[in-house]
Design a protein around this motif. Structure first.
Motif, PDB file in Angstrom:
ATOM      1  N   LYS A   1       4.659  13.280  17.498  1.00 28.97           N
ATOM      2  CA  LYS A   1       4.234  11.284  17.614  1.00 28.97           C
ATOM      3  C   LYS A   1       4.755  10.602  19.152  1.00 28.97           C
ATOM      4  N   SER A   2       4.168  10.683  20.000  1.00 30.06           N
ATOM      5  CA  SER A   2       5.135   9.520  21.080  1.00 30.06           C
ATOM      6  C   SER A   2       5.917   9.085  21.175  1.00 30.06           C
ATOM      7  N   SER A   3       6.791   9.659  21.464  1.00 34.51           N
ATOM      8  CA  SER A   3       7.919   9.295  21.709  1.00 34.51           C
ATOM      9  C   SER A   3       8.896   8.887  19.549  1.00 34.51           C
ATOM     10  N   GLN A   4       8.558  10.189  19.399  1.00 37.54           N
ATOM     11  CA  GLN A   4       9.560  10.512  18.361  1.00 37.54           C
ATOM     12  C   GLN A   4       9.957  11.755  17.815  1.00 37.54           C
ATOM     13  N   ALA A   5      10.264  12.049  17.393  1.00 37.06           N
ATOM     14  CA  ALA A   5      11.209  13.654  16.967  1.00 37.06           C
ATOM     15  C   ALA A   5      10.006  13.969  16.539  1.00 37.06           C
ATOM     16  N   PRO A   6      10.308  15.820  17.170  1.00 35.65           N
ATOM     17  CA  PRO A   6       9.825  16.557  15.847  1.00 35.65           C
ATOM     18  C   PRO A   6       9.693  16.610  14.998  1.00 35.65           C
ATOM     19  N   LYS A   7       8.686  16.576  13.961  1.00 35.21           N
ATOM     20  CA  LYS A   7       8.486  16.879  12.773  1.00 35.21           C
ATOM     21  C   LYS A   7       7.662  18.000  12.245  1.00 35.21           C
ATOM     22  N   LEU A   8       8.101  18.443  10.894  1.00 32.98           N
ATOM     23  CA  LEU A   8       7.886  20.009  11.171  1.00 32.98           C
ATOM     24  C   LEU A   8       6.623  19.800   9.678  1.00 32.98           C
ATOM     25  N   LEU A   9       4.918  20.932   9.838  1.00 31.90           N
ATOM     26  CA  LEU A   9       4.437  20.706   9.584  1.00 31.90           C
ATOM     27  C   LEU A   9       4.481  21.705   8.446  1.00 31.90           C
ATOM     28  N   PHE A  10       4.305  23.123   8.723  1.00 33.94           N
ATOM     29  CA  PHE A  10       4.894  23.947   7.769  1.00 33.94           C
ATOM     30  C   PHE A  10       5.488  25.153   8.565  1.00 33.94           C
ATOM     31  N   HIS A  11       5.582  26.133   8.131  1.00 29.17           N
ATOM     32  CA  HIS A  11       6.051  27.871   8.675  1.00 29.17           C
ATOM     33  C   HIS A  11       5.445  28.371   7.813  1.00 29.17           C
TER      34      HIS A  11
ATOM     35  N   ASN B   1      -5.339  17.598   5.650  1.00 33.50           N
ATOM     36  CA  ASN B   1      -6.921  17.589   7.433  1.00 33.50           C
ATOM     37  C   ASN B   1      -5.910  18.791   7.654  1.00 33.50           C
ATOM     38  N   PHE B   2      -4.542  19.308   7.221  1.00 30.22           N
ATOM     39  CA  PHE B   2      -3.856  20.711   8.664  1.00 30.22           C
ATOM     40  C   PHE B   2      -3.287  22.042   7.630  1.00 30.22           C
ATOM     41  N   GLN B   3      -3.867  22.622   8.532  1.00 30.86           N
ATOM     42  CA  GLN B   3      -4.383  24.085   7.995  1.00 30.86           C
ATOM     43  C   GLN B   3      -3.224  24.937   8.802  1.00 30.86           C
ATOM     44  N   SER B   4      -3.413  26.328   8.309  1.00 33.16           N
ATOM     45  CA  SER B   4      -2.573  27.088   8.740  1.00 33.16           C
ATOM     46  C   SER B   4      -2.763  29.055   9.308  1.00 33.16           C
TER      47      SER B   4
ATOM     48  N   ASN C   1       4.351  28.224   3.652  1.00 37.90           N
ATOM     49  CA  ASN C   1       5.611  26.906   3.703  1.00 37.90           C
ATOM     50  C   ASN C   1       5.285  26.141   3.993  1.00 37.90           C
ATOM     51  N   ASN C   2       4.362  24.835   2.683  1.00 32.01           N
ATOM     52  CA  ASN C   2       3.846  23.852   3.605  1.00 32.01           C
ATOM     53  C   ASN C   2       4.988  22.626   3.470  1.00 32.01           C
TER      54      ASN C   2
END
Lengths: 112, 114
Positions: free
Chosen positions: A38-48, A63-66, A55-56
């Motif tokens: 998000k704006s002005s924030q560090a990247p945040k891991l959702l899943f891999h 709401n987020f799927q892969s 791995n969630n």
């Protein structure tokens, strides 16, 4: 050149309308990651994905799927985007350890 | 759990001046350490990384970083900043192993004055 490609670069979607972001790689890496920034924030891991194993992260919203249909492609599905989901979404890949971490250029998602 | 601290949220330097961006990490073993740069609206570009060997690492665009185990630091430096270096800089740590996750610091925004 071997690389990680994200499509599209910019995506505008309507509030509540499902959207899919795409990531492909030519590195033949085992692991593919999705990060939200998000704006002005560090990247945040959702899943891999490690190969086909999903791995969630504990705090990733439902709401987020892969999906990862094969080694080369990985998709991020947002089932019902809210205004708070507007962000840059970064795909990354890595081989057997973190040394080969490679990021794509990102997809900037706008929710209207 | 691994963590990264970038104590400076915003730094302003004059073009041609030297630069040092601070990064401290917390991790139980030797980690992978990274510095990324991000221009507005763009993805992350890798500047340099450290895993082992020489503790002074050279990267792209004239940047270097020094790993100091005793201080748990991995500070980024550049001897002479150019206006095009204005961007957001992220330090990140990852562990050695399969499916390693990167943990990012909160970033330092660099402004360059002419």
């Amino acid at each position: 050149d071997a690389m990680v490609i994200q499509n599209p670069r910019y995506q505008v979607t309507q509030f509540g309308k499902p959207v899919t972001l795409s990531c492909s790689q030519t590195l033949n890496h085992n692991v593919m990651y999705w990060y939200q920034q998000k704006s002005s924030q560090a990247p945040k891991l959702l899943f891999h994905y490690y190969d086909k194993d999903f791995n969630n992260e504990a705090d990733t919203p439902d709401n987020f799927q892969s999906r990862r249909p094969n080694t080369s492609f990985c998709f991020l599905d947002i089932r019902s985007p809210g205004l708070g989901d507007a962000a840059m979404y970064l795909c990354a890949t890595a081989g057997t350890d973190a040394g080969g971490y490679t990021f794509g250029s990102g997809t900037r998602l706008t929710v209207v | 759990a691994q963590s990264v601290t970038q104590p400076d949220i915003h730094i302003t330097v004059s073009e041609g001046a030297s630069l040092e961006l601070r990064c401290n990490y917390s991790y139980g073993a030797t980690p992978y350490l990274f510095w990324y740069v991000q221009s507005p609206g763009q993805g992350l570009q890798l500047l340099l990384k450290y895993f082992s060997g020489d503790t002074l690492v050279q990267g792209i665009k004239g940047f270097e970083a020094e790993f100091k185990r005793s201080q748990s630091s991995f500070n980024l430096r550049k001897p002479s900043v150019h206006w095009s270096d204005a961007a957001e800089y992220f330090c990140a740590v990852g562990y050695i192993g399969t499916a390693s996750k990167l943990t990012f610091g909160t970033g330092t925004r660099l402004q360059v004055t002419l």
